[in-house]
Design a protein around this motif. Structure first.
Motif, PDB file in Angstrom:
ATOM      1  N   HIS A   1      -2.839   7.462   7.422  1.00 25.11           N
ATOM      2  CA  HIS A   1      -4.081   8.227   7.508  1.00 25.11           C
ATOM      3  C   HIS A   1      -4.438   8.860   6.165  1.00 25.11           C
TER       4      HIS A   1
ATOM      5  N   ARG B   1       7.661   6.571  13.199  1.00 25.25           N
ATOM      6  CA  ARG B   1       6.301   6.043  13.293  1.00 25.25           C
ATOM      7  C   ARG B   1       5.268   7.137  13.096  1.00 25.25           C
ATOM      8  N   TRP B   2       5.577   8.333  13.557  1.00 26.92           N
ATOM      9  CA  TRP B   2       4.635   9.442  13.379  1.00 26.92           C
ATOM     10  C   TRP B   2       4.445   9.729  11.889  1.00 26.92           C
ATOM     11  N   VAL B   3       5.540   9.745  11.142  1.00 29.48           N
ATOM     12  CA  VAL B   3       5.448   9.998   9.700  1.00 29.48           C
ATOM     13  C   VAL B   3       4.700   8.866   9.004  1.00 29.48           C
TER      14      VAL B   3
ATOM     15  N   ALA C   1      10.189   8.340   6.541  1.00 31.77           N
ATOM     16  CA  ALA C   1      10.076   7.522   7.751  1.00 31.77           C
ATOM     17  C   ALA C   1      11.239   6.537   7.860  1.00 31.77           C
TER      18      ALA C   1
ATOM     19  N   PHE D   1      10.354   7.289  17.163  1.00 32.07           N
ATOM     20  CA  PHE D   1       9.044   7.913  17.376  1.00 32.07           C
ATOM     21  C   PHE D   1       8.652   8.772  16.180  1.00 32.07           C
ATOM     22  N   LEU D   2       9.590   9.595  15.705  1.00 31.96           N
ATOM     23  CA  LEU D   2       9.290  10.438  14.547  1.00 31.96           C
ATOM     24  C   LEU D   2       9.011   9.580  13.306  1.00 31.96           C
TER      25      LEU D   2
ATOM     26  N   GLN E   1       2.493   6.770  10.248  1.00 33.52           N
ATOM     27  CA  GLN E   1       1.079   6.780  10.605  1.00 33.52           C
ATOM     28  C   GLN E   1       0.344   7.930   9.919  1.00 33.52           C
ATOM     29  N   HIS E   2       1.033   9.042   9.729  1.00 37.03           N
ATOM     30  CA  HIS E   2       0.430  10.145   8.978  1.00 37.03           C
ATOM     31  C   HIS E   2       0.191   9.706   7.535  1.00 37.03           C
TER      32      HIS E   2
ATOM     33  N   TYR F   1       6.246   9.314   1.858  1.00 36.39           N
ATOM     34  CA  TYR F   1       6.198   9.192   3.318  1.00 36.39           C
ATOM     35  C   TYR F   1       7.201   8.144   3.808  1.00 36.39           C
TER      36      TYR F   1
END
Length: 224
Positions: free
Chosen positions: A60, A52-54, A39, A49-50, A56-57, A35
């Motif tokens: 999780h 941080r999305w990766v 990222a 933004f992308l 945060q995924h 990941y």
């Protein structure tokens, strides 16, 4: 080859890992590296933004939070990993080992470079907090549960809250501290003993008595 070498490194260092395939499929410490590679690439190309999305995924899925801006060297071994946090300006050298519950974070008062930098071959024990733009030298070992707020030299062992160096180049800082690398001293207990000795010396000085020795104080504390 980078991720494959990371997986092989984990398999070599973890006696519970029976194969590289097991590491690739089942180890969150490896998954978060995948990941983070994605990222960090997005972050370096201004896709914040992308990125941080990766990340945060990945958080999780693994319980490990690594900011996309963090720079990680080769062969990082994250053992277990749950509760780990690496801040944005964190830098980690090659061949480091980090256990669960570790935070490489900021103090809240720094700007710019505000997170730790680790040299090569650094080991950080479970639950340790390294805060601020401090530098941890090559081959340093930090005992579990420590709080590091200042730079640590290369080839040292540090422990405590705040962390203090107890060994350099595998030699005890205090000549009376004849302990092996895995039997780290209780720095807080040592401070309490030293304080107790000083208070006793002052009390006996006022009374004109001979103060007790450090060994007598330690025996008294053990009995209590």
């Amino acid at each position: 080859m980078g991720l494959l070498e990371d997986a092989r490194n984990i398999q070599r260092k973890d006696p519970a890992a029976r194969s590289v395939l097991e590491v690739v499929l089942l180890y969150p410490g490896f998954h978060i590296l995948v990941y983070h590679r994605i990222a960090h690439w997005l972050y370096e190309h201004d896709h914040f933004f992308l990125a941080r999305w990766v990340s945060q995924h990945g958080r999780h899925k693994t319980g490990i939070e690594i900011h996309p801006g963090a720079k990680i060297g080769k062969c990082l071994f994250i053992d277990h990993g749950m509760g780990i946090v690496f801040g944005e300006t964190t830098e980690i050298g090659d061949n480091c080992t980090i256990y669960h519950g570790v935070t490489l974070g900021g103090t809240g008062k720094d700007t710019g470079k505000r997170h730790p930098t680790l040299g090569n071959n650094v080991l950080i024990g479970a639950g340790t907090k390294v805060l601020g733009p401090v530098y941890i030298g090559d081959n340093a070992r930090i005992g579990a549960g420590s709080v590091v707020l200042k730079n640590l030299p290369a080839n040292c062992t540090a422990v405590g809250v705040p962390a203090e160096v107890v060994r350099i180049n595998n030699k005890a800082v205090n000549p009376a501290d004849d302990l092996d690398q895995q039997d780290l001293p209780d720095v807080v207990a040592q401070r309490i003993t030293d304080l107790d000795r000083r208070i006793s010396a002052l009390e006996h000085s006022e009374q004109g008595d001979v103060p007790p020795s450090i060994h007598e104080i330690q025996k008294r504390n053990q009995k209590s």
